[in-house]
Design an enzyme around this catalytic site. Structure first.
Site, PDB file in Angstrom:
ATOM      1  N   HIS A  24       0.810  -1.233   0.000  1.00 56.65           N
ATOM      2  CA  HIS A  24       0.000   0.000   0.000  1.00 56.65           C
ATOM      3  C   HIS A  24       0.844   1.285   0.000  1.00 56.65           C
ATOM      4  O   HIS A  24       0.768   2.124   0.868  1.00 56.65           O
ATOM      5  CB  HIS A  24      -1.125   0.011   1.043  1.00 56.65           C
ATOM      6  N   HIS A  78      -5.002  -9.587  14.314  1.00 64.66           N
ATOM      7  CA  HIS A  78      -5.185  -8.317  13.598  1.00 64.66           C
ATOM      8  C   HIS A  78      -5.878  -8.637  12.277  1.00 64.66           C
ATOM      9  O   HIS A  78      -5.495  -9.588  11.594  1.00 64.66           O
ATOM     10  CB  HIS A  78      -3.791  -7.717  13.367  1.00 64.66           C
ATOM     11  N   GLU A  80      -6.225  -6.774   9.453  1.00 60.25           N
ATOM     12  CA  GLU A  80      -5.804  -6.234   8.154  1.00 60.25           C
ATOM     13  C   GLU A  80      -5.575  -7.415   7.196  1.00 60.25           C
ATOM     14  O   GLU A  80      -5.119  -8.490   7.605  1.00 60.25           O
ATOM     15  CB  GLU A  80      -4.543  -5.362   8.281  1.00 60.25           C
ATOM     16  N   ASP A  82      -3.632  -8.526   4.933  1.00 59.04           N
ATOM     17  CA  ASP A  82      -2.408  -9.308   4.715  1.00 59.04           C
ATOM     18  C   ASP A  82      -2.314 -10.461   5.710  1.00 59.04           C
ATOM     19  O   ASP A  82      -1.608 -11.441   5.469  1.00 59.04           O
ATOM     20  CB  ASP A  82      -1.149  -8.426   4.759  1.00 59.04           C
ATOM     21  N   HIS A 144      -1.252  -1.666  15.177  1.00 62.77           N
ATOM     22  CA  HIS A 144      -1.484  -0.324  14.703  1.00 62.77           C
ATOM     23  C   HIS A 144      -2.930  -0.074  14.284  1.00 62.77           C
ATOM     24  O   HIS A 144      -3.250   1.003  13.769  1.00 62.77           O
ATOM     25  CB  HIS A 144      -0.528  -0.021  13.529  1.00 62.77           C
ATOM     26  N   ASP A 163       1.937  -7.155  13.839  1.00 61.43           N
ATOM     27  CA  ASP A 163       2.737  -6.212  13.042  1.00 61.43           C
ATOM     28  C   ASP A 163       3.910  -5.588  13.813  1.00 61.43           C
ATOM     29  O   ASP A 163       4.895  -5.163  13.215  1.00 61.43           O
ATOM     30  CB  ASP A 163       1.851  -5.075  12.515  1.00 61.43           C
ATOM     31  N   TYR A 191      10.571  -0.098   8.354  1.00 57.55           N
ATOM     32  CA  TYR A 191       9.224  -0.535   8.744  1.00 57.55           C
ATOM     33  C   TYR A 191       8.665   0.370   9.843  1.00 57.55           C
ATOM     34  O   TYR A 191       7.530   0.855   9.760  1.00 57.55           O
ATOM     35  CB  TYR A 191       9.343  -1.982   9.225  1.00 57.55           C
ATOM     36  N   HIS A 224       5.522 -10.192  10.151  1.00 55.52           N
ATOM     37  CA  HIS A 224       6.276  -9.959   8.921  1.00 55.52           C
ATOM     38  C   HIS A 224       7.768 -10.157   9.196  1.00 55.52           C
ATOM     39  O   HIS A 224       8.302  -9.634  10.183  1.00 55.52           O
ATOM     40  CB  HIS A 224       6.106  -8.523   8.415  1.00 55.52           C
TER      41      HIS A 224
HETATM   42 FE1  FEO Z   1      -1.476  -4.132   9.680  1.00 55.76          FE
HETATM   43 FE2  FEO Z   1       0.718  -6.449   8.379  1.00 55.76          FE
HETATM   44  O1  FEO Z   1      -0.924  -5.573   8.596  1.00 55.76           O
END
Ligand code: FEO
Length: 394
Positions: A24, A78, A80, A82, A144, A163, A191, A224
């Site tokens: 993104h 989370h 989101e 991904d 986040h 994250d 990051y 990640h």
């Molecule tokens: Fe907030 Fe890796 O997604």
């Protein structure tokens, strides 16, 4: 234990996204990973899932170890996409699994994927017994997203903070002692600067809260990149420093140019600042990008932003940068704006207004030059660089 195991019975079952270059609008020049973890105890638990196009690979990774119908719980730290967009497919096959999420996580799951799930909500301090092991949950709102939470495996001292503490770094290796530590810290810095910078005060408080709960992780397994097992305190210390706004005598000049005038200004400003002995980084947008600019800004004390005027306003790359940087709100920097204009100005005024609205500390007056800077104009630029450098050193 095999190379993807964090401890006996605790395995990485995620996927590596080697070719991702844009997350993104965050430039991910080294790709990324979506980490999911499988815990085998009397109960079987999957912690997080992966981006939907890798669903099949995730399912294979799990099935190499257990039958999907054996999964008792799927932890969604989370929502989101991904990390959650494989959830519908996994939940369909893991028929006996209950999803565990925060209250806001439950809402977000329903809003993303519908209400056809068995969901149990947890809050900070709640525990889930798996047999030999215990999971403890810590809500981490705004780290986040409002739904975010951490999962801690008490007996193994493994923190899965989703994250937080991650890096966009694709690798065949899983652990910090297996990769180049400079590359690892560089990606962790990029990051933090581009995802978490605005959340510094919350991060410091959350780390304090986690310590007060008696959580002292031997391993930090983010969602990640690489898992921190050899020295997790290294990344915790880095987060505490960044969240406190630790900086050095460094100036970043972010700019772009139409016909070279703002470029000449930027170069003279840089020379003035360098003459005062401070470190200078030049980031010309279109040659570089917002991701690099924010990374350079993280530990700088001052930022000069230069834009030519186009259509009575800010040059497009600088408009994008100002939107991005005012959202990420770098802490305790001095800001100054400059640029060239032709028939009418507007860029410097526009950027200054955006910075004031964001509450940035601004050095004034700013510096605007009509058309092409001559020798006298460039001397003014050099002096501006010296002035900002003097304030940085003070
Ligand atoms: Fe907030 Fe890796 O997604």
């Amino acid at each position: 234990m095999d190379k993807n195991s964090l401890a006996e019975g605790i395995h990485w079952v995620g996927v590596v996204d080697w070719n991702l270059r844009d997350f993104h609008d965050f430039t991910t020049r080294r790709g990324t990973t979506y980490n999911a973890y499988l815990i085998e105890d009397e109960k079987t638990v999957l912690v997080d899932t992966v981006k939907h196009m890798f669903s099949d690979e995730l399912l294979c990774n799990i099935q190499k170890r257990v039958d999907l119908e054996k999964i008792d719980y799927i932890i969604v730290n989370h929502v989101e996409m991904d990390h959650s967009s494989s959830l519908p497919m996994v939940a369909k096959k893991a028929k006996n699994a209950t999803i565990i999420a925060s209250e806001r996580g439950k809402d977000a799951i329903i809003e993303h994927y519908g209400a056809d799930f068995k969901i149990q909500t947890v809050k900070t301090g709640d525990e889930l017994k798996l047999g030999k092991r215990t999971l403890k949950f810590v809500e981490a709102p705004m780290l986040h997203w409002p739904d975010s939470m951490f999962t801690y495996i008490v007996e193994d001292k493994i923190l899965m903070p989703n994250d937080a503490f991650g890096q966009h770094l694709a690798s065949g290796q899983r652990f910090d002692d297996e990769v180049d530590e400079h590359v690892l810290m560089e990606e962790a810095t990029i990051y933090y600067a581009n995802i978490l910078m605005a959340l510094g005060p919350l991060i410091a408080r959350k780390i304090q809260e986690v310590v007060q709960m008696g959580i002292s992780p031997a391993i930090i397994a983010p969602s990640h990149g690489i898992i921190w097992r050899s020295n997790p305190s290294k990344i915790i210390k880095a987060y505490l420093d960044w969240s406190a706004g630790v900086s050095k005598n460094k100036i970043v000049i972010v700019y772009d140019t139409m016909w070279g005038s703002t470029d000449k200004m930027a170069r003279s400003i840089a020379k003035g600042a360098i003459s005062e002995g401070v470190e200078v980084k030049m980031v010309k947008l279109r040659a570089s990008d917002n991701t690099e600019a924010l990374t350079e800004i993280l530990e700088a004390k001052a930022v000069l932003v230069g834009s030519p005027t186009i259509n009575n306003g800010i040059f497009p790359t600088l408009g994008s940068f100002m939107t991005y940087v005012t959202g990420l709100k770098p802490k305790d920097k001095l800001w100054c704006f400059f640029g060239s204009f032709g028939w009418g100005g507007g860029a410097v005024r526009g950027m200054t207004e955006m910075a004031k609205k964001a509450g940035f500390k601004i050095h004034e007056p700013s510096l605007e030059i009509k058309f092409v800077p001559d020798h006298e104009d460039l001397k003014k630029c050099f002096e501006l660089g010296k002035q900002i450098a003097a304030q940085v050193k003070a």
